[in-house]
Write an enzyme that holds these catalytic residues in place. Structure first.
Site, PDB file in Angstrom:
ATOM      1  N   SER A 133       0.858  -1.189   0.000  1.00 18.00           N
ATOM      2  CA  SER A 133       0.000   0.000   0.000  1.00 18.00           C
ATOM      3  C   SER A 133       0.889   1.231   0.000  1.00 18.00           C
ATOM      4  CB  SER A 133      -0.892   0.010   1.254  1.00 18.00           C
ATOM      5  OG  SER A 133      -1.503   1.265   1.436  1.00 18.00           O
ATOM      6  N   TYR A 146      -2.091  -0.410  10.763  1.00 18.85           N
ATOM      7  CA  TYR A 146      -2.158  -0.864   9.370  1.00 18.85           C
ATOM      8  C   TYR A 146      -0.864  -0.551   8.637  1.00 18.85           C
ATOM      9  CZ  TYR A 146      -3.673  -1.048   4.467  1.00 18.85           C
ATOM     10  OH  TYR A 146      -3.773  -1.313   3.126  1.00 18.85           O
TER      11      TYR A 146
END
Length: 275
Positions: A133, A146
């Site tokens: 990501s 995260y």
């Protein structure tokens, strides 16, 4: 000879789009998900096999990899796509939720990598594609857990790339920004499940503003199909790039990580004033 790819997390979004993109390129695809009903329609394609796979279950991992090697004799590419986002201020996220996040986003890919590498090394050929990501390069308030899992995946991939290069195996990271998928729905549910302390209205305000303008479906997002293009390229190229940033927010993260911390902190402070 037809090439074979194993993809995790194919129930929707990037995983499903990647499975379809590989099929378009005439690969034999092993599409997996925790719930096989979610990928049943993929199995209608002649070159697609479906399998139940929970990346947190060592037995599942071994069973699926053994099946592919028995049926195909090879695994040309592994796409570690399964993952989710545990958002929330670090203080408000319970430690067991942090462990769950890393179990899926870090330990899951590690389990798959360890299982496929021996066969790839024997053949001296293969590709490992880890879907990371933009936050694997630059964290943000409320995204520490995260982003931490994605930072870990990036670090592991950088080490692995140089460990297996001599065996003809490539390792690439695909780093999308916001993607127009159902990914945000689970992220939102994870935030709603937190017990708020009342100390982090800044984050919750940012999150609500982001959701209000469309979240992953906003103008800065990319489609799963666009991400899948880079996934296929990473698996197919003789010498793929180490990283594939996808979308405008991924480009921002690439630039942002080069800024001094004091500048980044000042920008977040400015954002807080408008939340």
């Amino acid at each position: 000879m037809t090439r074979t790819v194993l993809i995790t997390g194919c129930s929707s979004g990037i995983g499903r789009a990647s499975a379809e993109a590989f099929l378009d390129e005439e690969w034999t695809v092993y599409a997996t998900a925790r719930n096989p009903a979610d990928i049943e329609t993929l199995g209608e394609h002649d070159d697609c096999r479906i399998a139940t796979l929970d990346v947190t279950d060592e037995g599942d991992v071994e069973r699926v990899v053994d099946r592919i090697l028995d049926e195909e004799g090879r695994i040309d590419a592994l796409v570690n796509n399964a993952g989710y986002a545990q958002l929330g201020p670090v203080e408000e996220v319970p430690t067991d939720a942090v462990a769950d996040q890393f179990d899926v986003n870090v330990y899951g890919p590690h389990r798959l990598i360890r299982e496929v590498l021996p066969a790839m090394r024997r053949r001296e050929d293969g590709a490992i594609v880890n879907v990371s990501s933009a936050v694997g390069r630059m964290s943000f308030p409320g995204g520490g857990v995260y982003a931490g899992s994605k930072y870990a995946l990036e670090a592991m991939s950088d080490a692995l790339r140089n460990e297996v290069r001599e065996y003809g195996i490539s390792v690439s990271l695909v780093e999308p920004g916001p993607v127009d998928t159902g990914f945000d729905e689970r992220a939102e549910s994870e935030v709603e499940g937190l017990e708020r302390t009342g100390a982090y209205d800044f984050f919750h305000g940012l999150f609500e503003d982001y959701d209000a303008v469309g979240g992953g479906g906003g103008f800065l997002s990319v489609t799963p199909e666009r991400v899948a293009e880079d996934v296929v390229d990473a698996a197919s190229s003789t010498k793929p790039p180490a990283r594939y940033p996808v979308g405008p927010m991924a480009t921002v993260a690439e630039v942002g990580r080069l800024l001094p911390a004091r500048v980044v902190d000042a920008l977040w402070g400015l954002a807080a004033k408008f939340t």
